[in-house]
Design a protein around this motif. Sequence first.
Motif, PDB file in Angstrom:
ATOM      1  N   UNK A   1     -13.157-135.480  45.942  1.00 35.41           N
ATOM      2  CA  UNK A   1     -12.987-134.157  46.519  1.00 35.41           C
ATOM      3  C   UNK A   1     -12.191-134.220  47.819  1.00 35.41           C
ATOM      4  N   UNK A   2     -12.400-135.288  48.596  1.00 39.19           N
ATOM      5  CA  UNK A   2     -11.705-135.441  49.875  1.00 39.19           C
ATOM      6  C   UNK A   2     -10.295-135.992  49.682  1.00 39.19           C
ATOM      7  N   UNK A   3     -10.161-137.010  48.837  1.00 40.02           N
ATOM      8  CA  UNK A   3      -8.923-137.782  48.773  1.00 40.02           C
ATOM      9  C   UNK A   3      -8.043-137.460  47.580  1.00 40.02           C
ATOM     10  N   UNK A   4      -8.569-136.722  46.610  1.00 43.83           N
ATOM     11  CA  UNK A   4      -7.762-136.321  45.467  1.00 43.83           C
ATOM     12  C   UNK A   4      -7.807-137.279  44.303  1.00 43.83           C
ATOM     13  N   UNK A   5      -8.110-138.544  44.558  1.00 41.81           N
ATOM     14  CA  UNK A   5      -8.175-139.556  43.505  1.00 41.81           C
ATOM     15  C   UNK A   5      -9.560-140.175  43.476  1.00 41.81           C
ATOM     16  N   UNK A   6      -9.948-140.637  42.290  1.00 39.91           N
ATOM     17  CA  UNK A   6     -11.220-141.338  42.179  1.00 39.91           C
ATOM     18  C   UNK A   6     -11.136-142.662  42.939  1.00 39.91           C
ATOM     19  N   UNK A   7     -12.210-143.059  43.612  1.00 40.28           N
ATOM     20  CA  UNK A   7     -12.166-144.330  44.352  1.00 40.28           C
ATOM     21  C   UNK A   7     -12.183-145.507  43.400  1.00 40.28           C
ATOM     22  N   UNK A   8     -11.582-146.595  43.843  1.00 36.81           N
ATOM     23  CA  UNK A   8     -11.619-147.835  43.082  1.00 36.81           C
ATOM     24  C   UNK A   8     -13.012-148.435  43.184  1.00 36.81           C
ATOM     25  N   UNK A   9     -13.543-148.936  42.083  1.00 34.62           N
ATOM     26  CA  UNK A   9     -14.807-149.676  42.088  1.00 34.62           C
ATOM     27  C   UNK A   9     -14.483-151.167  42.086  1.00 34.62           C
ATOM     28  N   UNK A  10     -15.015-151.899  43.058  1.00 34.17           N
ATOM     29  CA  UNK A  10     -14.600-153.282  43.249  1.00 34.17           C
ATOM     30  C   UNK A  10     -15.802-154.210  43.381  1.00 34.17           C
ATOM     31  N   UNK A  11     -15.532-155.496  43.126  1.00 32.77           N
ATOM     32  CA  UNK A  11     -16.461-156.580  43.394  1.00 32.77           C
ATOM     33  C   UNK A  11     -15.797-157.515  44.400  1.00 32.77           C
ATOM     34  N   UNK A  12     -16.590-158.306  45.108  1.00 29.55           N
ATOM     35  CA  UNK A  12     -16.032-159.238  46.087  1.00 29.55           C
ATOM     36  C   UNK A  12     -16.591-160.635  45.867  1.00 29.55           C
ATOM     37  N   UNK A  13     -15.836-161.615  46.322  1.00 30.18           N
ATOM     38  CA  UNK A  13     -16.300-162.997  46.300  1.00 30.18           C
ATOM     39  C   UNK A  13     -17.119-163.303  47.527  1.00 30.18           C
ATOM     40  N   UNK A  14     -17.963-162.374  47.910  1.00 26.02           N
ATOM     41  CA  UNK A  14     -18.863-162.495  49.058  1.00 26.02           C
ATOM     42  C   UNK A  14     -20.129-161.733  48.684  1.00 26.02           C
ATOM     43  N   UNK A  15     -20.928-161.345  49.669  1.00 23.58           N
ATOM     44  CA  UNK A  15     -22.159-160.630  49.359  1.00 23.58           C
ATOM     45  C   UNK A  15     -22.426-159.575  50.409  1.00 23.58           C
ATOM     46  N   UNK A  16     -23.379-158.678  50.118  1.00 20.09           N
ATOM     47  CA  UNK A  16     -23.898-157.710  51.081  1.00 20.09           C
ATOM     48  C   UNK A  16     -25.414-157.635  50.881  1.00 20.09           C
ATOM     49  N   UNK A  17     -26.066-156.932  51.788  1.00 18.98           N
ATOM     50  CA  UNK A  17     -27.509-156.750  51.647  1.00 18.98           C
ATOM     51  C   UNK A  17     -27.874-155.856  50.465  1.00 18.98           C
ATOM     52  N   UNK A  18     -26.888-155.266  49.805  1.00 16.52           N
ATOM     53  CA  UNK A  18     -27.181-154.457  48.619  1.00 16.52           C
ATOM     54  C   UNK A  18     -27.896-155.276  47.555  1.00 16.52           C
ATOM     55  N   UNK A  19     -27.755-156.594  47.591  1.00 15.91           N
ATOM     56  CA  UNK A  19     -28.394-157.418  46.559  1.00 15.91           C
ATOM     57  C   UNK A  19     -29.899-157.218  46.532  1.00 15.91           C
ATOM     58  N   UNK A  20     -30.511-157.021  47.702  1.00 17.34           N
ATOM     59  CA  UNK A  20     -31.961-156.849  47.736  1.00 17.34           C
ATOM     60  C   UNK A  20     -32.383-155.512  47.131  1.00 17.34           C
ATOM     61  N   UNK A  21     -31.614-154.452  47.421  1.00 15.62           N
ATOM     62  CA  UNK A  21     -31.967-153.147  46.871  1.00 15.62           C
ATOM     63  C   UNK A  21     -31.808-153.144  45.350  1.00 15.62           C
TER      64      UNK A  21
END
Length: 422
Positions: A352-372
């Motif tokens: 709605x803000x940017x006009x295009x759907x955002x890219x969904x990505x993975x990284x060769x690192x980590x975040x605290x999202x793993x616990x959730x």
Amino acid sequence: MERLDAAISAFAEDAFAQLEALVRADSTVGREQEAEEVLAAALEALGFTVERLPISESIADDPLAGVPQTSYAGRYDLVARRRGSDPAAPTLLLNGHIDVVPVEDAGGWTSPPFEPVRRDGWLYGRGAGDMKCGFAMGLLAIRALDATRPGWQRGDLTLVAVIEEECTGNGALASLRAGVTADAAVLLEPTELELLLAGIAIVWIEIVIEGRAGHAEASAHAVNPILAAESVLAGLRRLEARMNDDRHADPDPVFAALERPYLVNIGRFEAGSWASSVPEAARIGVRVGHPASWSPEEALEQVRAAITDATQGDPWLAAHPPALRLNGYRAERYTQDPAHPFVQRFAAAHQEVHGDAPKAVAIGATTDARYYVNQGGIPALAYGPRVVNMHGVDEGVELASIVDGARTLARFLADELGERTR
């Protein structure tokens, strides 16, 4: 929406000033309190009730914990809650980490790392990018919603600022064990305004190479562990190549776009105290991204085997094999389903803000999202501003992307905690 965006623009300068205050507060490991209190004051001004959640030394015994870096005495997570008007409405958690990585040598910086500086639309300073800019984005979105839509929040909103994301994850784990949860979680990490949905498994390992110390003049009778490290490092490089060569067998396609997801980084090398002495030992700090099928202990043994194989022709190392131990991250891989309705609603807010759907990505690192995702069963994604030089010299954030990200986040918050539940 025009009024909402106008409010975000009007309050942007205040958000940038809050970010500058956060950057000025050096929050390297063990020094997080000052920055936590800067953030606490900003959250209290928005009507949040702030709790300082102590972390027990016993977190080290949790099977999902990383190896602590220092004592937890006097250190805490910041948990800020704001109740919604409808106890039956969905709840949301915003997560961020207050800790930043240390500065190796400030001499390479254009300006002192803990003195924020703005240049050409960017704000520079240690932690400006990773990830204090995310807090600025979140506070900006909430303030603008409060100003333009009084009473918008029907569901409970929690913001948790955790410690040790950069080395163990124990801050986020401790908050989860204490029951700081919600129906879904957004991590305010810098993601180039993309949806970050997955991260690999990671361990930290310390490798100690024993030498035979002595005077430089008699070095022919000594064993220099710095020179012995050459074959150890070669073994680590071969392990990295093997893991990435074998990744075609990985059943998870979310990482397919990563050319080399499994990286072995040599982050520290310490040896010696005197130029005319042969050192007694060399210590190497290594960060290993590894396949999900390996436990932390198995990853340690894979590293040990790679080093043994690479050093088998060295009589000294055969008789004195390097000592290895886990000394930080013991992080599991995680993946969030991009088709989850929560992710789709966030993507719709971005579009709605940017006009295009955002890219969904993975990284060769980590975040605290793993616990959730893995332990809490809570859908989680990371979304945040554009940054440069994370963990490096002249780390910075694009100020306009804080505003752009706040526009997305504000729309999502209004939908997730407000309009969608009516």
